[in-house]
Design a protein around this motif. Structure first.
Motif, PDB file in Angstrom:
ATOM      1  N   UNK A   9      75.900   8.607  65.311  1.00 55.19           N
ATOM      2  CA  UNK A   9      75.790   9.978  64.846  1.00 55.19           C
ATOM      3  C   UNK A   9      75.974  11.004  65.956  1.00 55.19           C
ATOM      4  N   UNK A  10      76.343  10.574  67.158  1.00 59.06           N
ATOM      5  CA  UNK A  10      76.363  11.486  68.299  1.00 59.06           C
ATOM      6  C   UNK A  10      77.297  12.672  68.085  1.00 59.06           C
ATOM      7  N   UNK A  11      78.563  12.423  67.789  1.00 62.91           N
ATOM      8  CA  UNK A  11      79.517  13.521  67.644  1.00 62.91           C
ATOM      9  C   UNK A  11      79.232  14.373  66.413  1.00 62.91           C
ATOM     10  N   UNK A  12      78.727  13.746  65.363  1.00 60.91           N
ATOM     11  CA  UNK A  12      78.384  14.513  64.160  1.00 60.91           C
ATOM     12  C   UNK A  12      77.225  15.471  64.419  1.00 60.91           C
ATOM     13  N   UNK A  13      76.370  15.135  65.371  1.00 60.89           N
ATOM     14  CA  UNK A  13      75.243  15.998  65.685  1.00 60.89           C
ATOM     15  C   UNK A  13      75.508  16.896  66.878  1.00 60.89           C
ATOM     16  N   UNK A  14      76.291  16.446  67.834  1.00 59.00           N
ATOM     17  CA  UNK A  14      76.467  17.188  69.075  1.00 59.00           C
ATOM     18  C   UNK A  14      77.066  18.577  68.859  1.00 59.00           C
ATOM     19  N   UNK A  15      78.183  18.648  68.142  1.00 57.40           N
ATOM     20  CA  UNK A  15      78.875  19.923  68.010  1.00 57.40           C
ATOM     21  C   UNK A  15      78.067  20.981  67.260  1.00 57.40           C
ATOM     22  N   UNK A  16      77.462  20.665  66.109  1.00 54.43           N
ATOM     23  CA  UNK A  16      76.662  21.712  65.452  1.00 54.43           C
ATOM     24  C   UNK A  16      75.434  22.126  66.269  1.00 54.43           C
ATOM     25  N   UNK A  17      74.757  21.153  66.866  1.00 52.20           N
ATOM     26  CA  UNK A  17      73.554  21.482  67.643  1.00 52.20           C
ATOM     27  C   UNK A  17      73.941  22.267  68.888  1.00 52.20           C
ATOM     28  N   UNK A  18      74.973  21.826  69.594  1.00 48.68           N
ATOM     29  CA  UNK A  18      75.388  22.513  70.818  1.00 48.68           C
ATOM     30  C   UNK A  18      75.880  23.919  70.514  1.00 48.68           C
ATOM     31  N   UNK A  19      76.545  24.111  69.394  1.00 50.01           N
ATOM     32  CA  UNK A  19      77.046  25.436  69.031  1.00 50.01           C
ATOM     33  C   UNK A  19      75.881  26.393  68.765  1.00 50.01           C
ATOM     34  N   UNK A  20      74.966  26.006  67.894  1.00 54.07           N
ATOM     35  CA  UNK A  20      73.841  26.876  67.541  1.00 54.07           C
ATOM     36  C   UNK A  20      72.935  27.090  68.747  1.00 54.07           C
ATOM     37  N   UNK A  21      72.575  26.010  69.426  1.00 47.59           N
ATOM     38  CA  UNK A  21      71.695  26.142  70.579  1.00 47.59           C
ATOM     39  C   UNK A  21      72.386  26.901  71.707  1.00 47.59           C
ATOM     40  N   UNK A  22      73.685  26.706  71.876  1.00 45.12           N
ATOM     41  CA  UNK A  22      74.420  27.416  72.919  1.00 45.12           C
ATOM     42  C   UNK A  22      74.401  28.920  72.714  1.00 45.12           C
ATOM     43  N   UNK A  23      74.570  29.344  71.475  1.00 46.29           N
ATOM     44  CA  UNK A  23      74.518  30.779  71.188  1.00 46.29           C
ATOM     45  C   UNK A  23      73.120  31.320  71.451  1.00 46.29           C
ATOM     46  N   UNK A  24      72.107  30.626  70.968  1.00 48.28           N
ATOM     47  CA  UNK A  24      70.719  31.083  71.167  1.00 48.28           C
ATOM     48  C   UNK A  24      70.349  31.101  72.643  1.00 48.28           C
ATOM     49  N   UNK A  65      66.341  17.489  74.331  1.00 43.25           N
ATOM     50  CA  UNK A  65      65.058  17.584  73.621  1.00 43.25           C
ATOM     51  C   UNK A  65      65.299  17.792  72.129  1.00 43.25           C
ATOM     52  N   UNK A  66      66.279  18.620  71.778  1.00 37.72           N
ATOM     53  CA  UNK A  66      66.587  18.839  70.366  1.00 37.72           C
ATOM     54  C   UNK A  66      67.134  17.569  69.717  1.00 37.72           C
ATOM     55  N   UNK A  67      67.915  16.774  70.440  1.00 34.14           N
ATOM     56  CA  UNK A  67      68.398  15.501  69.910  1.00 34.14           C
ATOM     57  C   UNK A  67      67.232  14.566  69.614  1.00 34.14           C
ATOM     58  N   UNK A  68      66.255  14.517  70.521  1.00 33.46           N
ATOM     59  CA  UNK A  68      65.089  13.657  70.282  1.00 33.46           C
ATOM     60  C   UNK A  68      64.295  14.136  69.077  1.00 33.46           C
ATOM     61  N   UNK A  69      64.191  15.444  68.879  1.00 31.69           N
ATOM     62  CA  UNK A  69      63.477  15.959  67.719  1.00 31.69           C
ATOM     63  C   UNK A  69      64.175  15.556  66.424  1.00 31.69           C
ATOM     64  N   UNK A  70      65.495  15.609  66.418  1.00 35.57           N
ATOM     65  CA  UNK A  70      66.244  15.240  65.217  1.00 35.57           C
ATOM     66  C   UNK A  70      66.158  13.729  64.979  1.00 35.57           C
ATOM     67  N   UNK A  71      66.135  12.957  66.051  1.00 32.24           N
ATOM     68  CA  UNK A  71      66.062  11.501  65.910  1.00 32.24           C
ATOM     69  C   UNK A  71      64.769  11.098  65.211  1.00 32.24           C
ATOM     70  N   UNK A  72      63.698  11.808  65.508  1.00 31.64           N
ATOM     71  CA  UNK A  72      62.418  11.492  64.887  1.00 31.64           C
ATOM     72  C   UNK A  72      62.200  12.177  63.546  1.00 31.64           C
ATOM     73  N   UNK A  73      63.197  12.925  63.066  1.00 27.38           N
ATOM     74  CA  UNK A  73      63.077  13.651  61.805  1.00 27.38           C
ATOM     75  C   UNK A  73      63.143  12.689  60.638  1.00 27.38           C
ATOM     76  N   UNK A  74      62.233  12.845  59.705  1.00 30.53           N
ATOM     77  CA  UNK A  74      62.202  12.003  58.515  1.00 30.53           C
ATOM     78  C   UNK A  74      62.816  12.763  57.348  1.00 30.53           C
TER      79      UNK A  74
END
Length: 80
Positions: A9-24, A65-74
């Motif tokens: 799931x790395x690429x499926x998660x990387x781009x959306x998370x990096x885009x939103x977090x990058x802007x913030x 840190x955000x990747x780890x939070x998503x990994x533990x998301x139920x």
């Protein structure tokens, strides 16, 4: 970060998370960037390299840190 995301799931998660977090992250750091640009000389110096190096290190550290939070998301906790 690759090991912090669920398998396959790395690429499926990387781009959306990096885009939103990058802007913030950039918006939050804008005052610091403007202050640094105001006191820095016209040409690049070692301080430019240090500043943006630290900026990138903090960015990728927080992204992990955000990747780890998503990994533990139920997903069963989502209300539908």
């Amino acid at each position: 970060m690759y090991k912090q995301s669920p398998a396959g799931q790395f690429l499926l998660q990387y781009f959306p998370i990096a885009w939103v977090f990058g802007i913030r992250f950039t918006v939050a750091a804008l005052p610091l960037i403007f202050m640094f640009a105001a006191v820095s000389p016209e040409e690049s110096s070692i301080w430019d390299v240090v500043f943006f190096g630290v900026f990138e290190i903090v960015f990728y550290w927080r992204l992990g840190i955000h990747f780890r939070e998503i990994k533990g998301f139920n997903p069963s906790l989502v209300v539908r």
